[in-house]
Design a protein around this motif. Structure first.
Motif, PDB file in Angstrom:
ATOM      1  N   ASP A   1     -17.421 -25.660  -2.487  1.00 34.59           N
ATOM      2  CA  ASP A   1     -18.690 -25.160  -1.923  1.00 34.59           C
ATOM      3  C   ASP A   1     -18.481 -23.876  -1.127  1.00 34.59           C
ATOM      4  O   ASP A   1     -19.111 -23.673  -0.077  1.00 34.59           O
ATOM      5  CB  ASP A   1     -19.341 -26.221  -1.013  1.00 34.59           C
TER       6      ASP A   1
ATOM      7  N   ASP B   1     -19.979 -21.928  -4.632  1.00 30.70           N
ATOM      8  CA  ASP B   1     -21.027 -22.941  -4.552  1.00 30.70           C
ATOM      9  C   ASP B   1     -22.165 -22.659  -5.533  1.00 30.70           C
ATOM     10  O   ASP B   1     -22.528 -21.509  -5.775  1.00 30.70           O
ATOM     11  CB  ASP B   1     -21.585 -23.034  -3.137  1.00 30.70           C
TER      12      ASP B   1
ATOM     13  N   GLU C   1     -19.407 -22.902  -9.926  1.00 28.45           N
ATOM     14  CA  GLU C   1     -19.981 -24.237 -10.036  1.00 28.45           C
ATOM     15  C   GLU C   1     -21.468 -24.159 -10.383  1.00 28.45           C
ATOM     16  O   GLU C   1     -22.152 -23.242  -9.951  1.00 28.45           O
ATOM     17  CB  GLU C   1     -19.803 -24.917  -8.675  1.00 28.45           C
TER      18      GLU C   1
HETATM   19 MG    MG Z   1     -21.385 -28.776  -4.023  1.00 26.87          MG
END
Ligand code: MG
Ligand code: C2E
Ligand code: MG
Ligand code: MG
Length: 281
Positions: A182, A204, A238
């Protein structure tokens, strides 16, 4: 009438607070039950190379099905597990299960991944002897230490800086690597980046979500990739859901990795095996 009362926070009896407290206790009780009866599983989400689309690694994610089979999202129960201290027992189960699975894939000659990562809560890091716990599991399942990576957030680092630093150094010396999860969302100064030897940095998903439409997000993502490169960290983006997002990331850097629904959701260990030795799409 009842609604109006619920909004009145100055009253001594606050039904909303009461409901929260009861939810918390109920979740805690059910978590304890799940620990005793084996109510958890790990699912695996592929991490793929941005250019070749080869699956290079996986993140293990915790799933909990309650007594009647409902899936309860981690965002709901992880905070309760943390707060109540139950995360210690659950975390021990996660480490053992992930190492067992890596070992099983290795023995079956299937393990072509760089690593499987697991998420570690702040409280797990500071309670008990976490380094010993990891080392024991690596030994028990006879896996190579490089095949397990530990994801921690910036917040976890900052909260207990000295103890966490010692832990990371100790585990690094044993060949176990860390990933910052993150990245960019925690309260932190960037100075910690130079004090640790991380292996990778996960951008993130909040930065990826609007990367096509918000130039500021695109700029931030470029900056993060730049920093990671300077520090010799691998990069994982991500929450990649669209082909155009992957394209844009690839234009920034053709050697990063990505994770997201575009490639695959997290899957059971059995279902995940189709990704081993295969491309993503
Ligand atoms: Mg996350
Ligand atoms: P995380 O570690 O940042 O995990 C990524 C989350 O994003 C996962 O949600 C994953 O399913 C989801 N995700 C992946 N690709 C996409 C995508 O393309 N779009 C969207 N919208 N979401 C995507 P999940 O499994 O619900 O986990 C949520 C959080 O709960 C995790 O965030 C992590 O902080 C925590 N968690 C999950 N498993 C564990 C665990 O085993 N231990 C600990 N301590 N925390 C865990
Ligand atoms: Mg994670
Ligand atoms: Mg993450």
């Amino acid at each position: 009438q009842a609604k109006a009362e619920g909004r009145d926070r100055t009253r001594f009896y606050d039904p909303e607070m009461d409901q929260k407290a009861r939810d918390y206790l109920r979740t805690q009780r059910r978590l304890r039950h799940a620990i005793e009866t084996g109510g958890f599983t790990l699912v695996y989400q592929p991490i793929a190379h941005i250019t070749t689309d080869n699956v290079v690694a996986a993140e293990a994610l915790l799933r909990w099905h309650d007594e009647i089979g409902n899936e309860i999202p981690p965002a709901h129960f992880i905070p309760v597990a943390e707060e109540s201290g139950l995360i210690k027992a659950i975390g021990e189960w996660i480490i053992n299960e992930a190492c067992r699975q890596i070992g099983a894939w290795q023995k079956a000659g299937l393990f072509c991944l760089d690593y499987v990562s697991i998420n570690i809560s702040p409280r797990q890091l500071i309670e008990g002897d976490f380094a010993d716990l990891v080392a024991e599991n690596i030994r028990r399942h006879a896996i190579a230490p490089e095949t397990l990576r530990l994801e921690i957030t910036e917040t976890a680092l900052i909260e207990n800086f000295d103890k966490t630093k010692r832990l990371i150094d100790t585990l690094n010396a044993q060949g176990i690597k860390f990933i910052i999860d993150d990245f960019g969302t925690g309260y932190s100064s960037l100075s910690y980046l130079k004090q640790f030897a991380f292996s990778a940095l996960k951008i993130d998903q909040s930065f990826i979500r609007d990367i096509l439409h918000d130039p500021k997000d695109a700029t931030l993502v470029r900056a993060i990739i730049d920093i990671a490169r300077q520090f010799d960290y691998q990069v994982i983006a991500e929450g990649v859901e669209e082909d155009a997002q992957r394209e844009m990331l690839r234009e920034n850097d053709d050697a990063i990795a990505y994770q997201g629904y575009l490639c695959s959701q997290a899957e059971t260990a059995e279902a995940f095996e189709k990704h081993l030795h295969r491309k993503c799409g």
